[in-house]
Design a protein around this motif. Structure first.
Motif, PDB file in Angstrom:
ATOM      1  N   ALA A  93     -11.592   0.273   4.392  1.00  0.00           N
ATOM      2  CA  ALA A  93     -12.627   0.078   3.371  1.00  0.00           C
ATOM      3  C   ALA A  93     -11.997  -0.348   2.045  1.00  0.00           C
ATOM      4  CB  ALA A  93     -13.459   1.350   3.197  1.00  0.00           C
ATOM      5  N   PHE A  94     -10.960   0.351   1.627  1.00  0.00           N
ATOM      6  CA  PHE A  94     -10.303  -0.008   0.364  1.00  0.00           C
ATOM      7  C   PHE A  94      -9.660  -1.381   0.459  1.00  0.00           C
ATOM      8  CE2 PHE A  94     -11.226   4.227  -0.776  1.00  0.00           C
ATOM      9  CZ  PHE A  94     -11.147   4.299  -2.158  1.00  0.00           C
ATOM     10  N   THR A  95      -9.044  -1.696   1.592  1.00  0.00           N
ATOM     11  CA  THR A  95      -8.427  -3.010   1.794  1.00  0.00           C
ATOM     12  C   THR A  95      -9.473  -4.115   1.721  1.00  0.00           C
ATOM     13  OG1 THR A  95      -6.707  -2.027   3.164  1.00  0.00           O
ATOM     14  CG2 THR A  95      -7.038  -4.403   3.396  1.00  0.00           C
ATOM     15  N   LEU A  96     -10.668  -3.835   2.200  1.00  0.00           N
ATOM     16  CA  LEU A  96     -11.757  -4.818   2.199  1.00  0.00           C
ATOM     17  C   LEU A  96     -12.507  -4.856   0.866  1.00  0.00           C
ATOM     18  CD1 LEU A  96     -13.037  -4.120   5.810  1.00  0.00           C
ATOM     19  CD2 LEU A  96     -11.942  -6.230   5.001  1.00  0.00           C
ATOM     20  N   GLY A  97     -12.035  -4.098  -0.126  1.00  0.00           N
ATOM     21  CA  GLY A  97     -12.605  -4.168  -1.466  1.00  0.00           C
ATOM     22  C   GLY A  97     -13.644  -3.109  -1.796  1.00  0.00           C
ATOM     23  N   VAL A  98     -13.878  -2.168  -0.918  1.00  0.00           N
ATOM     24  CA  VAL A  98     -14.840  -1.093  -1.189  1.00  0.00           C
ATOM     25  C   VAL A  98     -14.114  -0.010  -1.982  1.00  0.00           C
ATOM     26  CG1 VAL A  98     -16.379   0.627  -0.182  1.00  0.00           C
ATOM     27  CG2 VAL A  98     -16.102  -1.603   0.929  1.00  0.00           C
TER      28      VAL A  98
END
Length: 134
Positions: A93-98
């Motif tokens: 999620a963090f890698t995908l910008g969330v």
């Protein structure tokens, strides 16, 4: 509209027969509603390891996320282990910008004793510490 319809299903994606039979989300599902200030789209993405590509597809469209974590003895530990789904989903999620993530702890009725505050705080601490690292 002045608010949210409280009758929307919590798991709108579990409509496929195979999803109902297995008790897991396989494909992403979208549900939309509007408030006075926002247009909201809820994306129900699978958490099961076999369907990680679908989880990535759903998460890549998200501005924020709610991650459901099971409190049951052994369940949280399995998900939170170094190779567990909880860590993997948070990192993806963090890698995908969330950058906005809410953690919801479910199955508190399966803790010993049921609804154990200590168990909740243990999970809260573990997940909070991990979120600070990524």
């Amino acid at each position: 509209s002045s608010g949210i319809n409280a009758e929307w299903p919590l798991r709108p994606g579990d409509k496929l027969k195979s999803e109902r039979e297995r008790g897991i989300t396989i494909d992403i599902a979208l549900m939309q509603f509007e408030t006075d200030k926002f247009d909201v789209t809820i994306i129900d993405a699978p958490g099961h390891r076999d369907f990680i590509k679908n989880m990535i597809t759903g998460t890549s469209q998200a501005d924020a996320a709610v991650l459901i974590v099971a409190a049951g003895t052994g369940e949280f530990e399995a998900g939170y282990a170094k190779t567990g789904q909880t860590r993997e989903h948070l990192l993806l999620a963090f890698t995908l910008g969330v950058k906005e993530v809410m953690i919801a702890v479910n199955k508190m009725d399966t803790t010993s004793p049921p609804y154990n505050e200590g168990r909740f705080k243990e999970i809260q601490g573990e997940v909070s510490n991990y979120l600070k690292k990524i």
